[in-house]
Design an enzyme around this catalytic site. Structure first.
Site, PDB file in Angstrom:
ATOM      1  N   LYS A 174      -2.481   2.315  19.970  1.00 64.59           N
ATOM      2  CA  LYS A 174      -1.156   2.897  20.206  1.00 64.59           C
ATOM      3  C   LYS A 174      -0.828   2.974  21.694  1.00 64.59           C
ATOM      4  CE  LYS A 174      -1.118   5.342  15.791  1.00 64.59           C
ATOM      5  NZ  LYS A 174      -1.561   6.587  15.100  1.00 64.59           N
ATOM      6  N   VAL A 226       3.495   3.221  16.340  1.00 69.94           N
ATOM      7  CA  VAL A 226       3.072   4.396  17.123  1.00 69.94           C
ATOM      8  C   VAL A 226       3.876   5.617  16.697  1.00 69.94           C
ATOM      9  CG1 VAL A 226       2.729   5.387  19.424  1.00 69.94           C
ATOM     10  CG2 VAL A 226       2.632   2.901  19.125  1.00 69.94           C
ATOM     11  N   GLY A 231       0.844  -1.197   0.000  1.00 70.24           N
ATOM     12  CA  GLY A 231       0.000   0.000   0.000  1.00 70.24           C
ATOM     13  C   GLY A 231       0.877   1.245   0.000  1.00 70.24           C
ATOM     14  N   LYS A 232       0.334   2.296   0.608  1.00 71.10           N
ATOM     15  CA  LYS A 232       1.024   3.585   0.589  1.00 71.10           C
ATOM     16  C   LYS A 232       2.375   3.504   1.329  1.00 71.10           C
ATOM     17  CE  LYS A 232      -0.960   8.209   0.735  1.00 71.10           C
ATOM     18  NZ  LYS A 232      -1.985   9.037   1.374  1.00 71.10           N
ATOM     19  N   LYS A 269      -0.318  -1.771  14.209  1.00 71.23           N
ATOM     20  CA  LYS A 269      -0.601  -1.489  15.620  1.00 71.23           C
ATOM     21  C   LYS A 269      -1.683  -2.398  16.194  1.00 71.23           C
ATOM     22  CE  LYS A 269      -3.266   2.396  13.913  1.00 71.23           C
ATOM     23  NZ  LYS A 269      -2.700   2.399  12.564  1.00 71.23           N
TER      24      LYS A 269
END
Lengths: 435, 435
Positions: free
Chosen positions: A207, A134, A14-15, A107
């Site tokens: 987180k 995080v 993905g990104k 996460k």
């Protein structure tokens, strides 16, 4: 220096994955200088192997079959970037079981399967790194795990979600409604098309579960955390809070008191003078109090493709240095010497306590304040400050109170009774306060 | 998990040393849980073995002979806290040559003998840790070395000396003179009885040498750094700077431009809106700009017995975890793969450039401004802003200018000429400006 090459397998293109690929390509020499050996991106697995990600990938590298990464004996480090809790967890555990080191930004998987993942890493002498999970590129995992290791940490306050911080900053500056600020955040790219997990606090919950598990040596599970989002925030409350000298933030809070820990995520009024009050827009900051260091703050851009990719590649460099020296098995679970069950008690929501801001919507008639404060008092809630606003709408006036520290169970009981009074015309607004 | 105990030898039983001893004693169980093995303080060496340090030491542990630490084959980690550059360097190198891991707070030795120390550590496969050398308990060494490892760092701004930051904060708040603020700092314990190395910038110089050597992969020696202290700061300039929207800080600056690096320490005007401008009193903060992360700030108490001891004990925990797993040799020199001489060119003071604040003390007569700006212009210095103050004393008026970026060599030439003009009555005040 007996290793010639560090081989990477990436799962999830993905990104952030594309960002990692870009860095590994553009900074090949630089990364080689930092590790002492070159890094090779051997395989990329993603279900979608057609869409362009804006980076060139040599033919044969891309595959739709993640097993080709996991089962490749030549791959040293698996980078897991699927973003899916269940798929990610399976892939992480499979990779560790094959003795591969794992770097992830996942996460939800880390927070949700802490024990299982660290046991698997330990059993297989594999390194497990998750700095990107995080604060993206802000090196907060490392700071709590290593840099502050000598400290008994008593408190973590985190602004760990950029979307909600951007929205609250805009609401405070311009008096915009939540919906108005959210549309603007979407337009500017600070909110995803579906921002649910950001605005309802889930992202912050994962987180702070990770940060507190690291800090306290007791596994804090997402289910242990009391979570409230910012969807219902009214700009009026931001403005009233300001009159008391407070700034509204979506805060992830972890506190240790003697023998117990409480972890929660909620909109929070912080004094304007608090270091986190000046953290604006999409920025993140984590405020950690150690018994030796006192307060430490880490600040930066806690999201975005390249900031997250920075954490992933920094973890690769760190691991790579150790692999080259045959010392990657030195990366252990946090608190390796703590006995099972020796952790701290984790408080449930009822047991939590804090100062509170309350806005009552009441009819403008004598005796109202007496009735409310009587119920508060009987529930052990003492009032620190009161403002009655002259902003009457439809014969309803807002009465605002700041309380001293009170137990949440008592607050719930008191507000339940107060909201049933005939003089109270709308559900009372409750916002937690931290100092 | 084949090791039963991690043995520590401490050399240098001053304030920080006593703090380390206190933590190792008070947090024995906690540290054991973090490492997975107990830590034993086997020996403490100091020339003075009589003075009480407020901590109890078992008989036989204290010795005046540091060789009993260095030569003890049972000692795993030598903690060097002599505070002396030459003695410390010798002890560090001796300990490394015996294959011992070393943890130190000795900024002068680390900055002054970078290559020698890291070569010795590499040769002997020993770990060398120095988190306490910059920012005490703020984990900035680790952040630059590991957490931000994937980034090309373009800029570091550091407020890394608490004494000078306290003094400048007090001067700004109350208009106190330097001497007045220094006496107050001494009274409150924020300045040593002899604060020379703090106020003349030497302390900051050692610290920024370390941070920039880590960040740029080129050894920056203290002699490469242009250093100016805060001794001559006049509260008037702090006040005038404020009118332009600037706050005065003693800043350690390291910047990379294409192929070269410049490192300097000087009083600096920062825009009031800069994140470092709000770092007050004895606090430290380091602002690092990475190409991937953007700006990252680390903030905390950068001095003090327990904050420094926090960094030392955190390094011990980190090292201890690796020793237990037989993986302590995984700690390598920064940039292990960079070829000798492949580093960046380091600019000398003449080549440096910045914006500047100048205060001219001139006679109040026509044509003065024209003469000054003519000389500046001929030296390639262009003026961004001018204020002529009406604060005449003895017929001398202050004229204040903010320049655009200019080369320091040109600034030196121009001010040399200007200060010889008959209309200029005192040496011109020059303060660098960063954005």
């Amino acid at each position: 220096m007996n290793r010639k090459v560090i081989n990477i397998g990436l799962i999830g293109f993905g990104k952030v994955g594309a960002g990692v690929v870009k860095i590994l390509q553009d900074s090949k020499k630089f990364i080689g200088e930092k590790i002492g050996s070159p890094v090779v991106l051997k395989r990329i697995a993603d279900l979608d192997i057609r869409t362009s990600r804006g980076v060139k990938v040599a033919s044969g590298v891309l595959t739709a079959d993640s097993n080709l990464v996991i089962n490749d004996p030549g791959i040293d480090i698996v980078v897991e970037l699927t973003g899916s809790e269940s798929a990610g967890k399976k892939l992480i555990l499979k990779a560790l079981s094959k003795g591969k080191h794992v770097v992830t930004a996942n996460k939800a998987a880390v927070a949700g399967s802490w024990d299982e993942i660290f046991s698997a890493a330990g059993r297989n002498k594999a390194g497990f790194y998750f700095e990107a999970s995080v604060g993206a590129g802000i090196p907060v995992i490392q700071a709590i795990r290593e840099g502050l290791a000598a400290n008994r940490i008593s408190q973590i306050f985190g602004i760990v979600n950029g979307t909600t911080n951007y929205i609250l900053t805009q609401m405070a500056r311009s008096g915009r409604t939540f919906d108005g600020a959210l549309s603007e955040a979407k337009k500017k790219g600070f909110a995803e098309p579906d921002p649910t997990l950001d605005i309802n606090g889930s992202d912050s919950m994962h987180k702070i579960a990770i940060l507190s598990s690291l800090a306290f040596g007791s596994v804090v599970r997402p289910g242990d955390i009391s979570v409230e989002g910012i969807e219902k925030i009214d700009p009026d409350d931001i403005r009233y809070g300001k009159e008391f000298g407070y700034t509204l933030k979506l805060l992830a809070v972890a506190k240790r008191t003697d023998g117990s820990v409480e972890v929660r995520v909620h909109p929070t009024f912080l004094p304007d003078s608090h270091l986190l009050s000046s953290v604006e827009n999409e920025f993140n900051a984590i405020y950690v109090v150690g018994d030796l260091t006192g307060p430490i703050v880490l600040y930066g851009r806690g999201a975005g493709q390249m900031s997250a990719a920075s954490a992933i590649v920094s973890d690769i460099i760190h691991l790579g240095q150790r692999i080259v020296r045959g010392a990657a098995n030195g990366i252990c679970a946090p608190w390796p010497g703590r006995k099972k069950g020796a952790g701290l008690k984790i408080n449930c929501a009822k047991e939590m306590k804090s100062r509170c801001y309350m806005r009552f919507s009441v009819v403008d008639s004598p005796g109202v304040l007496a009735k409310i404060s009587d119920i508060l008092g009987r529930n052990g809630i003492s009032i620190a400050q009161v403002i009655q606003k002259e902003e009457k709408k439809n014969n309803i006036v807002p009465v605002i109170m700041m309380t001293h520290e009170a137990v949440w169970e008592n607050i719930g009981k008191a507000l339940g009774r107060i909201d049933r009074l005939g003089i109270v015309k709308r559900k009372t607004v409750l916002i937690r306060v931290e100092e």
